[in-house]
Motif scaffolding. Structure first.
Motif, PDB file in Angstrom:
ATOM      1  N   TYR A 136     -88.030 -51.113  -7.031  1.00 19.46           N
ATOM      2  CA  TYR A 136     -89.454 -51.450  -7.001  1.00 19.46           C
ATOM      3  C   TYR A 136     -90.284 -50.343  -6.351  1.00 19.46           C
ATOM      4  CZ  TYR A 136     -93.685 -54.215  -6.214  1.00 19.46           C
ATOM      5  OH  TYR A 136     -94.976 -54.677  -6.203  1.00 19.46           O
ATOM      6  N   GLY A 137     -89.712 -49.646  -5.355  1.00 20.03           N
ATOM      7  CA  GLY A 137     -90.438 -48.567  -4.697  1.00 20.03           C
ATOM      8  C   GLY A 137     -90.827 -47.450  -5.651  1.00 20.03           C
ATOM      9  N   LEU A 138     -89.990 -47.211  -6.661  1.00 15.96           N
ATOM     10  CA  LEU A 138     -90.318 -46.203  -7.670  1.00 15.96           C
ATOM     11  C   LEU A 138     -91.536 -46.649  -8.473  1.00 15.96           C
ATOM     12  CD1 LEU A 138     -89.548 -43.589  -9.245  1.00 15.96           C
ATOM     13  CD2 LEU A 138     -88.196 -45.049 -10.758  1.00 15.96           C
ATOM     14  N   ALA A 139     -91.574 -47.946  -8.802  1.00 16.36           N
ATOM     15  CA  ALA A 139     -92.709 -48.477  -9.561  1.00 16.36           C
ATOM     16  C   ALA A 139     -93.990 -48.427  -8.742  1.00 16.36           C
ATOM     17  CB  ALA A 139     -92.411 -49.908 -10.004  1.00 16.36           C
ATOM     18  N   VAL A 140     -93.903 -48.788  -7.466  1.00 20.83           N
ATOM     19  CA  VAL A 140     -95.078 -48.769  -6.597  1.00 20.83           C
ATOM     20  C   VAL A 140     -95.665 -47.370  -6.513  1.00 20.83           C
ATOM     21  CG1 VAL A 140     -95.873 -49.055  -4.222  1.00 20.83           C
ATOM     22  CG2 VAL A 140     -94.376 -50.767  -5.239  1.00 20.83           C
ATOM     23  N   ALA A 141     -94.785 -46.380  -6.387  1.00 23.81           N
ATOM     24  CA  ALA A 141     -95.237 -44.997  -6.245  1.00 23.81           C
ATOM     25  C   ALA A 141     -95.618 -44.353  -7.567  1.00 23.81           C
ATOM     26  CB  ALA A 141     -94.143 -44.167  -5.578  1.00 23.81           C
ATOM     27  N   GLN A 142     -95.341 -45.055  -8.687  1.00 24.71           N
ATOM     28  CA  GLN A 142     -95.599 -44.503 -10.008  1.00 24.71           C
ATOM     29  C   GLN A 142     -94.882 -43.164 -10.168  1.00 24.71           C
ATOM     30  OE1 GLN A 142     -97.836 -45.987 -12.769  1.00 24.71           O
ATOM     31  NE2 GLN A 142     -96.772 -47.494 -11.521  1.00 24.71           N
ATOM     32  N   GLY A 143     -93.611 -43.144  -9.752  1.00 19.80           N
ATOM     33  CA  GLY A 143     -92.854 -41.902  -9.780  1.00 19.80           C
ATOM     34  C   GLY A 143     -91.938 -41.756 -10.970  1.00 19.80           C
ATOM     35  N   GLN A 144     -92.124 -42.587 -12.009  1.00 20.72           N
ATOM     36  CA  GLN A 144     -91.201 -42.553 -13.138  1.00 20.72           C
ATOM     37  C   GLN A 144     -91.242 -41.228 -13.896  1.00 20.72           C
ATOM     38  OE1 GLN A 144     -93.733 -44.614 -12.707  1.00 20.72           O
ATOM     39  NE2 GLN A 144     -94.878 -45.064 -14.590  1.00 20.72           N
ATOM     40  N   HIS A 145     -92.405 -40.623 -14.018  1.00 23.75           N
ATOM     41  CA  HIS A 145     -92.497 -39.352 -14.737  1.00 23.75           C
ATOM     42  C   HIS A 145     -91.840 -38.223 -13.939  1.00 23.75           C
ATOM     43  CE1 HIS A 145     -95.123 -40.913 -17.899  1.00 23.75           C
ATOM     44  NE2 HIS A 145     -95.756 -41.595 -16.952  1.00 23.75           N
ATOM     45  N   MET A 187     -87.358 -52.030 -14.768  1.00 23.01           N
ATOM     46  CA  MET A 187     -86.991 -50.616 -14.667  1.00 23.01           C
ATOM     47  C   MET A 187     -86.840 -49.978 -16.051  1.00 23.01           C
ATOM     48  SD  MET A 187     -87.003 -49.932 -11.480  1.00 23.01           S
ATOM     49  CE  MET A 187     -88.345 -51.105 -11.325  1.00 23.01           C
ATOM     50  N   ASN A 188     -86.317 -50.742 -17.009  1.00 21.17           N
ATOM     51  CA  ASN A 188     -86.183 -50.196 -18.369  1.00 21.17           C
ATOM     52  C   ASN A 188     -87.536 -49.797 -18.935  1.00 21.17           C
ATOM     53  OD1 ASN A 188     -84.076 -52.405 -17.812  1.00 21.17           O
ATOM     54  ND2 ASN A 188     -83.131 -51.280 -19.496  1.00 21.17           N
ATOM     55  N   VAL A 189     -88.516 -50.690 -18.773  1.00 26.30           N
ATOM     56  CA  VAL A 189     -89.854 -50.420 -19.296  1.00 26.30           C
ATOM     57  C   VAL A 189     -90.489 -49.244 -18.546  1.00 26.30           C
ATOM     58  CG1 VAL A 189     -92.182 -51.356 -19.575  1.00 26.30           C
ATOM     59  CG2 VAL A 189     -90.191 -52.789 -20.040  1.00 26.30           C
ATOM     60  N   LEU A 190     -90.302 -49.223 -17.239  1.00 23.61           N
ATOM     61  CA  LEU A 190     -90.889 -48.168 -16.418  1.00 23.61           C
ATOM     62  C   LEU A 190     -90.373 -46.795 -16.844  1.00 23.61           C
ATOM     63  CD1 LEU A 190     -92.714 -48.011 -13.768  1.00 23.61           C
ATOM     64  CD2 LEU A 190     -90.566 -47.648 -12.563  1.00 23.61           C
ATOM     65  N   LEU A 191     -89.052 -46.681 -17.047  1.00 21.85           N
ATOM     66  CA  LEU A 191     -88.460 -45.396 -17.406  1.00 21.85           C
ATOM     67  C   LEU A 191     -88.728 -45.049 -18.872  1.00 21.85           C
ATOM     68  CD1 LEU A 191     -85.109 -45.811 -15.457  1.00 21.85           C
ATOM     69  CD2 LEU A 191     -87.028 -44.330 -14.862  1.00 21.85           C
ATOM     70  N   ALA A 192     -88.815 -46.066 -19.719  1.00 16.14           N
ATOM     71  CA  ALA A 192     -89.148 -45.802 -21.123  1.00 16.14           C
ATOM     72  C   ALA A 192     -90.554 -45.223 -21.231  1.00 16.14           C
ATOM     73  CB  ALA A 192     -89.043 -47.092 -21.934  1.00 16.14           C
ATOM     74  N   GLU A 193     -91.441 -45.679 -20.345  1.00 17.12           N
ATOM     75  CA  GLU A 193     -92.801 -45.138 -20.317  1.00 17.12           C
ATOM     76  C   GLU A 193     -92.791 -43.642 -20.033  1.00 17.12           C
ATOM     77  OE1 GLU A 193     -96.796 -45.502 -17.517  1.00 17.12           O
ATOM     78  OE2 GLU A 193     -95.233 -47.009 -17.367  1.00 17.12           O
ATOM     79  N   ALA A 194     -91.794 -43.174 -19.267  1.00 16.53           N
ATOM     80  CA  ALA A 194     -91.683 -41.750 -18.935  1.00 16.53           C
ATOM     81  C   ALA A 194     -90.790 -41.001 -19.921  1.00 16.53           C
ATOM     82  CB  ALA A 194     -91.127 -41.597 -17.527  1.00 16.53           C
ATOM     83  N   ASN A 195     -90.432 -41.673 -21.030  1.00 20.06           N
ATOM     84  CA  ASN A 195     -89.616 -41.066 -22.093  1.00 20.06           C
ATOM     85  C   ASN A 195     -88.221 -40.675 -21.632  1.00 20.06           C
ATOM     86  OD1 ASN A 195     -91.678 -41.193 -24.119  1.00 20.06           O
ATOM     87  ND2 ASN A 195     -92.669 -39.425 -23.159  1.00 20.06           N
ATOM     88  N   VAL A 196     -87.678 -41.431 -20.683  1.00 17.54           N
ATOM     89  CA  VAL A 196     -86.270 -41.244 -20.330  1.00 17.54           C
ATOM     90  C   VAL A 196     -85.431 -41.738 -21.498  1.00 17.54           C
ATOM     91  CG1 VAL A 196     -84.411 -41.986 -18.790  1.00 17.54           C
ATOM     92  CG2 VAL A 196     -86.678 -41.465 -17.860  1.00 17.54           C
ATOM     93  N   PRO A 197     -84.465 -40.962 -21.987  1.00 17.82           N
ATOM     94  CA  PRO A 197     -83.661 -41.392 -23.148  1.00 17.82           C
ATOM     95  C   PRO A 197     -82.974 -42.733 -22.884  1.00 17.82           C
ATOM     96  CG  PRO A 197     -83.267 -39.077 -22.659  1.00 17.82           C
ATOM     97  CD  PRO A 197     -84.086 -39.617 -21.525  1.00 17.82           C
ATOM     98  N   TYR A 198     -83.003 -43.596 -23.884  1.00 17.40           N
ATOM     99  CA  TYR A 198     -82.382 -44.912 -23.716  1.00 17.40           C
ATOM    100  C   TYR A 198     -80.893 -44.789 -23.394  1.00 17.40           C
ATOM    101  CZ  TYR A 198     -86.666 -46.545 -25.971  1.00 17.40           C
ATOM    102  OH  TYR A 198     -87.971 -46.794 -26.283  1.00 17.40           O
TER     103      TYR A 198
END
Length: 472
Positions: A322-331, A362-373
């Protein structure tokens, strides 16, 4: 006069129902989730248009005005909401659905009543009316429970009130009495069709919804959101019976069934039963422990040192939370993955089923940053790989990697399957502070000799580590 014939209406309703089924299928995987969402939206649009073309409607200007107001509120909110607040948005939308179903049922009750002058008794209760009224009281009560319960979960997740369980002496008795009163009111509404009794039932449903959710706290709140979503689906299905609308029955049943399955899956991922989640606080259990911060020493490090660990590792497993989501650090974490892979490091993401505030967060968050599935690995798949990992990088997660789930009976999360990051050769935690996670309990892994902490905002820390990795 209607434009569509009954045959075409049935065909279009079938098309909409198929769209809803395909949407649920699409939402089962990150690869197809976006397409599934669009298919579901298309099905809803077909359903709404079909209603307008196949039903003789009164007050069309008021209906269109209500749709316009709803769209004007919902569209900007949905577009601007941050990923960290998505569970709150889901709770609100879910509550609105339950409340709408309850209001429709309340209004439809009058259609089951025969005026006094047209019957030998006060009201004529036919077999058909009786079953319709059963559906009405079910929709009233369950929809009201979903509405008020969803508002409480929203307040908890939004931290408008404490996220810890709220109990008071006599709470089980009050809840039991409210349910018994609701059953009695339901029976009398079915028999008499009295409108004021239906209003009483509605109020009892609202009270029960609040009492049901207050004792739930910590990491269990998202599970209750899923349960209330199932309640809303069942209420909508029952309202479909009241209105004689097959599509509402189908759509509500799909939502109710999928919500129930998701609730059970999430409870299983937490290693707990649904009854334990709802009523655990009555027995003195809790999903929220102490929020005290320990003053024990830990090994902290700099971004440059962490970069060296990562840059010269052969295999890195990143655990987002959740801390990654709060910080918007997915990219930024996606850039870090790319930089490490450019150096020949194998990098994967370990996804816990309840990481974040809802399933798939987390899946949606990382998909937003184009992390490969292909880089996203579920817990059952990745747990056996931690022993071969040189570094486990934990970004904003705590409860889902806490060994107390396996080693400390009586702990709020005891029995919950976790990501076994302690098996990695080195563990690096990116944390803002030493405060515990959502469950409110301390993580002993933070004090182990193989663990290093990098304090700071997750996005800023990741950016510093990324810069240092590129400079190696």
């Amino acid at each position: 006069m209607t434009i569509l014939s009954p045959t075409w209406t049935a065909i279009l309703y079938l098309v909409a129902a198929v769209c809803f089924i395909l949407a649920l299928k699409g939402l089962s995987s990150p690869k197809t989730a976006r397409r599934g969402n669009l298919i579901g939206a298309a099905g809803a649009l077909v359903a709404v248009i079909t209603v307008f073309l196949s039903t003789k409607l009164d007050n069309i200007p008021w209906i269109l005005a209500a749709i316009a107001v709803g769209a004007a509120i919902a569209a900007p909110v949905a577009r601007r909401v941050q990923m960290t607040q998505m569970p709150q948005l889901v709770a609100l939308f879910n509550g609105v659905g339950g409340g709408a179903a309850a209001l429709v049922a309340l209004l439809e009750l009058g259609h089951t009543v025969v005026p006094e002058g047209e019957t030998t008794g006060l009201y004529e209760l036919t077999t058909v009316n009786a079953w319709v009224r059963v559906a009405i009281v079910f929709t009233l009560f369950v929809g009201a429970v979903s509405f008020s319960g969803s508002l409480v979960t929203f307040a908890k997740l939004q931290e408008l009130m404490t996220t810890r369980p709220v109990v008071f002496p006599g709470l089980p008795v009050v809840m039991g009495l409210s349910i018994l009163a609701a059953v009695a009111a339901s029976v009398f509404v079915v028999i008499t069709g009295e409108g004021w009794l239906a209003v009483v039932l509605l109020v009892l449903g609202l009270v029960t919804g609040v009492l049901l959710v207050l004792p739930v706290g910590g990491a269990d709140v998202p599970i209750v959101i899923s349960l209330l979503n199932a309640f809303t689906g069942l209420a909508v299905a029952a309202s479909g019976l009241v209105l004689g609308n097959v599509l509402l029955v189908v759509a509500g049943t799909l939502v109710g069934a999928s919500g129930t399955i998701l609730t059970r899956a999430m409870a299983s991922a937490m290693g707990r039963s649904v009854s334990g989640i709802l009523f655990g606080a009555f027995r003195g259990g809790s999903t929220a422990g102490s929020t005290d911060v320990s003053d024990r020493p830990v090994r902290s490090s700099s971004a440059e040192d962490v970069a060296v660990l990562l840059g010269y590792a052969q295999r890195v497993i990143i655990v987002p939370g959740y801390g990654l989501a709060v910080a918007q650090g997915q990219h930024t974490v996606a850039e870090l993955q790319a930089a490490l892979e450019a150096r020949g490091t194998e990098v994967v993401f370990a996804i816990h089923p309840v990481a974040g505030r809802m399933p798939g967060h987390m899946n949606v968050l990382l998909a937003e940053a184009n992390v490969p599935y292909e880089s996203l690995k579920e817990m059952s798949e990745v747990n056996g790989e931690f022993k071969q990992a040189d570094v486990a990088l934990v970004v904003g997660a705590n409860d889902v990697v806490n060994p107390a789930a396996k080693s400390t009976p009586g702990s709020p999360i005891y029995g919950m399957p976790i990501l076994e990051v302690e098996d990695a050769r080195q563990v690096v935690f990116l944390k803002r502070s030493m405060r515990p996670g959502f469950a409110g309990i301390e993580n002993e892994l933070l004090y182990e000799p193989q663990t290093t902490l990098l304090f700071g905002d997750a996005k800023d820390s990741l950016a510093k580590v990324l810069t240092a990795v590129k400079a190696l």
